[in-house]
Motif scaffolding. Structure first.
Motif, PDB file in Angstrom:
ATOM      1  N   UNK A  63      51.842  28.044  68.287  1.00 18.46           N
ATOM      2  CA  UNK A  63      51.801  26.738  67.655  1.00 18.46           C
ATOM      3  C   UNK A  63      53.088  26.307  67.283  1.00 18.46           C
ATOM      4  N   UNK A  64      54.266  27.049  67.013  1.00 12.63           N
ATOM      5  CA  UNK A  64      55.303  26.853  66.709  1.00 12.63           C
ATOM      6  C   UNK A  64      56.299  26.197  67.897  1.00 12.63           C
ATOM      7  N   UNK A  79      51.057  20.733  61.230  1.00  5.98           N
ATOM      8  CA  UNK A  79      50.861  21.609  62.620  1.00  5.98           C
ATOM      9  C   UNK A  79      50.430  22.987  62.347  1.00  5.98           C
ATOM     10  N   UNK A  80      50.922  23.609  61.407  1.00  3.01           N
ATOM     11  CA  UNK A  80      50.735  24.951  60.990  1.00  3.01           C
ATOM     12  C   UNK A  80      49.157  25.364  60.448  1.00  3.01           C
ATOM     13  N   UNK A  81      48.587  23.984  60.058  1.00  2.00           N
ATOM     14  CA  UNK A  81      47.281  24.027  59.598  1.00  2.00           C
ATOM     15  C   UNK A  81      46.193  23.890  60.509  1.00  2.00           C
ATOM     16  N   UNK A  82      46.370  24.725  61.469  1.00  2.00           N
ATOM     17  CA  UNK A  82      45.588  24.524  62.829  1.00  2.00           C
ATOM     18  C   UNK A  82      45.229  22.913  63.195  1.00  2.00           C
ATOM     19  N   UNK A  83      45.843  22.150  63.110  1.00  2.00           N
ATOM     20  CA  UNK A  83      45.904  20.838  63.447  1.00  2.00           C
ATOM     21  C   UNK A  83      45.103  19.923  62.544  1.00  2.00           C
ATOM     22  N   UNK A  84      44.866  20.599  61.355  1.00  2.00           N
ATOM     23  CA  UNK A  84      44.028  19.709  60.552  1.00  2.00           C
ATOM     24  C   UNK A  84      44.868  18.918  59.558  1.00  2.00           C
ATOM     25  N   UNK A  85      44.408  17.657  59.429  1.00  2.00           N
ATOM     26  CA  UNK A  85      45.054  16.682  58.305  1.00  2.00           C
ATOM     27  C   UNK A  85      43.928  16.572  57.122  1.00  2.00           C
ATOM     28  N   UNK A 108      41.215  17.320  54.869  1.00  2.00           N
ATOM     29  CA  UNK A 108      40.046  18.468  54.999  1.00  2.00           C
ATOM     30  C   UNK A 108      39.474  18.341  56.141  1.00  2.00           C
ATOM     31  N   UNK A 109      39.123  17.292  56.842  1.00  2.00           N
ATOM     32  CA  UNK A 109      38.340  17.535  57.909  1.00  2.00           C
ATOM     33  C   UNK A 109      38.774  16.892  59.256  1.00  2.00           C
ATOM     34  N   UNK A 110      39.701  15.940  59.217  1.00  2.00           N
ATOM     35  CA  UNK A 110      40.066  15.213  60.256  1.00  2.00           C
ATOM     36  C   UNK A 110      41.164  15.979  61.137  1.00  2.00           C
ATOM     37  N   UNK A 111      40.869  15.691  62.406  1.00  2.00           N
ATOM     38  CA  UNK A 111      41.889  16.463  63.368  1.00  2.00           C
ATOM     39  C   UNK A 111      42.816  15.482  63.660  1.00  2.00           C
ATOM     40  N   UNK A 112      44.010  15.831  64.286  1.00  2.00           N
ATOM     41  CA  UNK A 112      45.213  14.968  64.656  1.00  2.00           C
ATOM     42  C   UNK A 112      44.786  14.597  66.247  1.00  2.00           C
ATOM     43  N   UNK A 113      44.177  13.608  66.346  1.00  2.00           N
ATOM     44  CA  UNK A 113      43.540  13.246  67.771  1.00  2.00           C
ATOM     45  C   UNK A 113      44.938  12.787  68.519  1.00  2.00           C
ATOM     46  N   UNK A 114      45.748  12.234  67.898  1.00  2.00           N
ATOM     47  CA  UNK A 114      46.975  11.498  68.700  1.00  2.00           C
ATOM     48  C   UNK A 114      48.159  11.811  68.009  1.00  2.00           C
ATOM     49  N   UNK A 115      49.017  12.972  67.993  1.00  4.50           N
ATOM     50  CA  UNK A 115      50.086  13.187  67.241  1.00  4.50           C
ATOM     51  C   UNK A 115      51.048  12.243  67.318  1.00  4.50           C
ATOM     52  N   UNK A 116      51.311  11.676  68.370  1.00  7.42           N
ATOM     53  CA  UNK A 116      52.458  10.628  68.569  1.00  7.42           C
ATOM     54  C   UNK A 116      52.233   9.522  67.941  1.00  7.42           C
ATOM     55  N   UNK A 117      51.049   9.068  67.601  1.00  4.10           N
ATOM     56  CA  UNK A 117      50.543   7.828  66.742  1.00  4.10           C
ATOM     57  C   UNK A 117      50.817   8.330  65.335  1.00  4.10           C
ATOM     58  N   UNK A 118      50.221   9.506  65.185  1.00  3.66           N
ATOM     59  CA  UNK A 118      50.240   9.879  63.789  1.00  3.66           C
ATOM     60  C   UNK A 118      51.875  10.102  63.082  1.00  3.66           C
TER      61      UNK A 118
END
Length: 177
Positions: free
Chosen positions: A5-6, A50-56, A58-68
């Motif tokens: 992940x790092x 990023x270290x939280x298993x991709x979670x933002x 409680x429930x939403x995933x980072x679908x597009x990290x660049x946009x986020x």
């Protein structure tokens, strides 16, 4: 697993930092030092998520990290502008080529546009950068700024009118380049 992940984040940061820096320079009207600070703050916040298993949240995933990351950058910029110390600007001599490193083909155009952007209020500047530099839709811009779509439309119209007023009759000359 933690090492991978790092590594993923480092790859993401290396790939996006240049783009984030260019956007931050536009948001800050060419203040490269503040732009660097905003990019660092953005990457720091992204790393924490990023270290939280991709979670933002409680429930939403980072679908597009660049946009986020771009959204995080804009929010960091707007937060910075609300601070009392944000209006303080050091005076002194500017470096010989502060804009020349990133000026591209036409430094005069870059300086004219950065000066015009600098005169816009921070939220109007953020709308212009997101809509026209980042090429985001009205809805995406509204979501990034946490405002309504109508507010984005209104700010866009007003900000573009101010830019036209500032650039005067020469706006067609700038657009033709």
């Amino acid at each position: 697993m933690r090492r991978s992940r790092t590594d993923e984040f480092l790859e993401f940061a290396a790939g996006r930092s240049g783009h984030l820096f260019r956007s931050a320079c536009l948001l800050t009207s060419g203040d490269t030092h503040l732009a660097e600070d905003l990019v660092q703050e953005t990457l720091g916040r992204m790393y924490a998520l990023w270290g939280r298993t991709g979670l933002i949240g409680r429930a939403a995933r980072i679908d597009n990290p660049a946009a986020y990351a771009q959204t995080v950058l804009v929010r960091a910029f707007l937060s910075h502008r609300r601070r009392r110390s944000a209006g303080e600007r050091p005076l002194g001599e500017l470096p010989d080529s502060a804009h020349a490193r990133t000026a591209g083909d036409d430094p005069a155009l870059r300086v004219a546009l950065l000066d015009a952007l600098a005169e816009l209020p921070p939220k109007d500047r953020a709308v212009i950068v997101l809509r026209y530099w980042e090429d985001r839709s009205i809805e995406e811009t509204a979501q990034a700024m946490q405002v309504s779509s109508a507010a984005v439309r209104t700010r866009s119209v007003r900000a573009l009118a101010r830019l036209r007023e500032r650039l005067g009759g020469g706006i067609a000359e700038y657009a033709a380049r």
